[in-house]
Write a protein that holds these residues in place. Structure first.
Motif, PDB file in Angstrom:
ATOM      1  N   ALA A   1       1.570   9.084   2.176  1.00  0.00           N
ATOM      2  CA  ALA A   1       1.550   8.705   0.430  1.00  0.00           C
ATOM      3  C   ALA A   1       0.829   9.656   0.088  1.00  0.00           C
ATOM      4  CB  ALA A   1       1.258   6.947   0.317  1.00  0.00           C
ATOM      5  N   ALA A   2      -0.435   9.799   0.655  1.00  0.00           N
ATOM      6  CA  ALA A   2      -0.920  11.237   0.346  1.00  0.00           C
ATOM      7  C   ALA A   2       0.001  12.594   0.533  1.00  0.00           C
ATOM      8  CB  ALA A   2      -2.254  11.812   0.690  1.00  0.00           C
ATOM      9  N   GLN A   3       1.097  12.190   1.437  1.00  0.00           N
ATOM     10  CA  GLN A   3       1.334  14.195   2.003  1.00  0.00           C
ATOM     11  C   GLN A   3       3.237  14.014   0.652  1.00  0.00           C
ATOM     12  OE1 GLN A   3       3.619  14.401   5.274  1.00  0.00           O
ATOM     13  NE2 GLN A   3       5.114  16.605   4.389  1.00  0.00           N
ATOM     14  N   TRP A   4       3.529  12.705   0.055  1.00  0.00           N
ATOM     15  CA  TRP A   4       4.203  13.015  -0.906  1.00  0.00           C
ATOM     16  C   TRP A   4       3.732  13.234  -2.137  1.00  0.00           C
ATOM     17  CZ3 TRP A   4       5.483  10.034  -5.084  1.00  0.00           C
ATOM     18  CH2 TRP A   4       6.991  10.005  -6.303  1.00  0.00           C
TER      19      TRP A   4
ATOM     20  N   ALA B   1       0.785  -0.970   0.322  1.00  0.00           N
ATOM     21  CA  ALA B   1      -0.204   0.339   0.282  1.00  0.00           C
ATOM     22  C   ALA B   1       0.609   0.886  -0.423  1.00  0.00           C
ATOM     23  CB  ALA B   1      -1.175   0.472   1.004  1.00  0.00           C
ATOM     24  N   ASN B   2       1.766   1.087   0.585  1.00  0.00           N
ATOM     25  CA  ASN B   2       2.961   2.180  -0.112  1.00  0.00           C
ATOM     26  C   ASN B   2       2.795   3.160  -1.286  1.00  0.00           C
ATOM     27  OD1 ASN B   2       3.936   2.953   2.553  1.00  0.00           O
ATOM     28  ND2 ASN B   2       4.653   0.874   2.582  1.00  0.00           N
TER      29      ASN B   2
ATOM     30  N   LEU C   1      10.346   8.055   2.227  1.00  0.00           N
ATOM     31  CA  LEU C   1      10.587   7.174   1.481  1.00  0.00           C
ATOM     32  C   LEU C   1      11.705   6.179   2.104  1.00  0.00           C
ATOM     33  CD1 LEU C   1      10.552  10.014  -1.850  1.00  0.00           C
ATOM     34  CD2 LEU C   1       9.065   8.484  -1.105  1.00  0.00           C
ATOM     35  N   ARG C   2      11.397   5.872   2.594  1.00  0.00           N
ATOM     36  CA  ARG C   2      12.281   4.928   3.005  1.00  0.00           C
ATOM     37  C   ARG C   2      12.469   3.712   3.487  1.00  0.00           C
ATOM     38  NH1 ARG C   2      15.023   7.609   7.244  1.00  0.00           N
ATOM     39  NH2 ARG C   2      14.579   9.322   8.216  1.00  0.00           N
TER      40      ARG C   2
END
Length: 432
Positions: free
Chosen positions: A393-396, A283-284, A306-307
């Motif tokens: 995810a939404a923020q990136w 889900a990432n 993003l790790r």
């Protein structure tokens, strides 16, 4: 030094032995060195404390995080998305990028090269970048099948197989070339039909992006995403529908395969046979999207989101990104989608208006009993993890990915608003 000269001269003026003056100077030098050494030690201690505090507050430093993103990146290279060295592609895939400087389109007035000029046995030897115009590459259970049917036959202007075709993920790009060369469709005006295919795992397997980089840099990529909680529920129930006996959801927390960040395309081990590649780590979506190298990845704020240990393959491919609720005609965010897809693909004719599609009902009682309702209390732990993933995810995606000039979204402000829900448990807010 000046200090030594003054000391020696003073000794001579006072009629003292010269060797005594030198010994006095040496003693003072030793004191100075000892004092400087003490200062250096204090500075080293201070630097150690600062580094420890930085690690405690922010985790790994930027270079370490970048190296986690791309093992081939050195500490001095803090921008992993600037370029991909030819040797890096060759090392990973045993292929060198082809010269793709020919015109993008082919037609009856610009004859096609023979297949023997493009493929020799299992190797691509010629420029095939003109062959594939677009690809639906992610993610599973994100309306990729709907998009395949919607884009597949558009006033006979487009062509794509009515099935998934995942040869790049399986390290067989020559098969992709063979198939689409044999199925070239020529339109009435003599132009080649806009040709595409679907493989919703290409962003997540280890090698597919290397082949896009080497052979298909002009292929336009269509990617759809959805709320991670709803994604897991849909994917789990899809596997059940296909007859697989799935483990409890809480056993699917984490990676699908231990110590391997990609989705494997072969060699199904015991773990994968059990989870059928359904796990929370998939889900990432932002991790997989970041592999396209469309963002700087040069700031601590971005890198904290993003790790991962997957390769980053900076591509030239243009990207169309959508959230699947943009297919819901009751939402304003869907209004411009058909026109924006038409413009993105460079089609002459408009798409038909979107229509809501109904899901297939399942009559089998046993199947229905094995389906999950992700909102049940027993799944609260998994939902919590997925909401955390959704928030990052939404923020990136909002702050970095869609700001790239290579990325297109329909109704950008409305698309961004849809991402706001990703930081909310849909079971607490029944709108996702």
């Amino acid at each position: 030094s000046n200090f030594g000269i003054v000391t020696i001269e003073s000794s001579i003026d006072n009629n003292e032995p010269a060797d005594h003056a030198v010994r006095t100077n040496s003693s003072k030098n030793k004191s100075t060195i000892a004092y400087a050494s003490h200062i250096v030690k204090l500075l080293l201690v201070a630097m150690t404390i600062v580094f420890a505090l930085d690690t405690l507050l922010f985790g790994e430093n930027e270079n370490q995080t970048i190296n986690n993103l791309n093992p081939n990146t050195t500490a001095s290279n803090t921008n992993v998305s600037t370029s991909l060295m030819k040797s890096e592609v060759e090392q990973r895939t045993n292929v060198a990028p082809i010269n793709n400087n020919d015109p993008v389109t082919r037609s009856s007035t610009q004859p096609f090269p023979s297949l023997s000029e493009l493929v020799r046995e299992k190797s691509i030897i010629g420029n095939v970048s003109w062959l594939l115009d677009f690809a639906i590459i992610g993610f599973p259970k994100c309306a990729t099948t709907f998009l395949m049917h919607y884009l597949g036959k558009h006033n006979n202007e487009t062509y794509m197989p009515n099935a998934e075709y995942c040869k790049l993920s399986r390290k067989k790009p020559y098969k992709l070339v063979n198939k689409f060369y044999e199925e070239i469709e020529i339109l009435a005006d003599g132009d080649k039909a806009t040709t595409g295919f679907k493989c919703p795992e290409d962003l997540e397997t280890e090698f597919a992006l290397d082949y896009y980089h080497a052979y298909f840099p002009r292929t336009k990529l269509i990617i759809s995403v959805r709320h991670p909680v709803r994604w897991l529920e849909s994917f789990y129930n899809f596997r059940v529908l296909k007859g697989f006996h799935m483990p409890p959801v809480n056993e699917l927390i984490g990676a699908c395969r231990k110590d391997y960040p990609y989705i494997p395309f072969e060699d199904m081990d015991e773990a994968l046979e059990k989870n059928m590649k359904v796990c929370t780590s998939r889900a990432n979506f932002h991790h997989s999207l970041s592999r396209l190298g469309k963002t700087p990845m040069s700031t601590r704020d971005e890198l904290k989101l993003l790790r991962h240990n997957m390769s980053v393959v900076p591509t030239k491919n243009k990207v169309f990104l959508m959230e699947i609720r943009q297919l819901d005609i009751s939402l304003e965010a869907s209004r411009s989608l058909p026109e924006d897809l038409q413009n993105f693909l460079g089609l002459k004719n408009p798409f038909v208006p979107l229509r809501n599609y109904s899901r297939h009902s399942v009559d089998e009682e046993d199947l229905s009993r094995r389906f999950i309702d992700i909102c049940d209390d027993e799944y609260v732990k998994a939902r919590s993890i997925l909401v955390d993933i959704g928030r990052d995810a939404a923020q990136w995606i909002r702050d970095y990915f869609i700001e790239s000039p290579d990325v297109t979204v329909s109704s950008k402000s409305l698309f961004s608003k849809l991402l706001d829900d990703w930081s909310i448990d849909p079971c607490d807010k029944q709108s996702v």
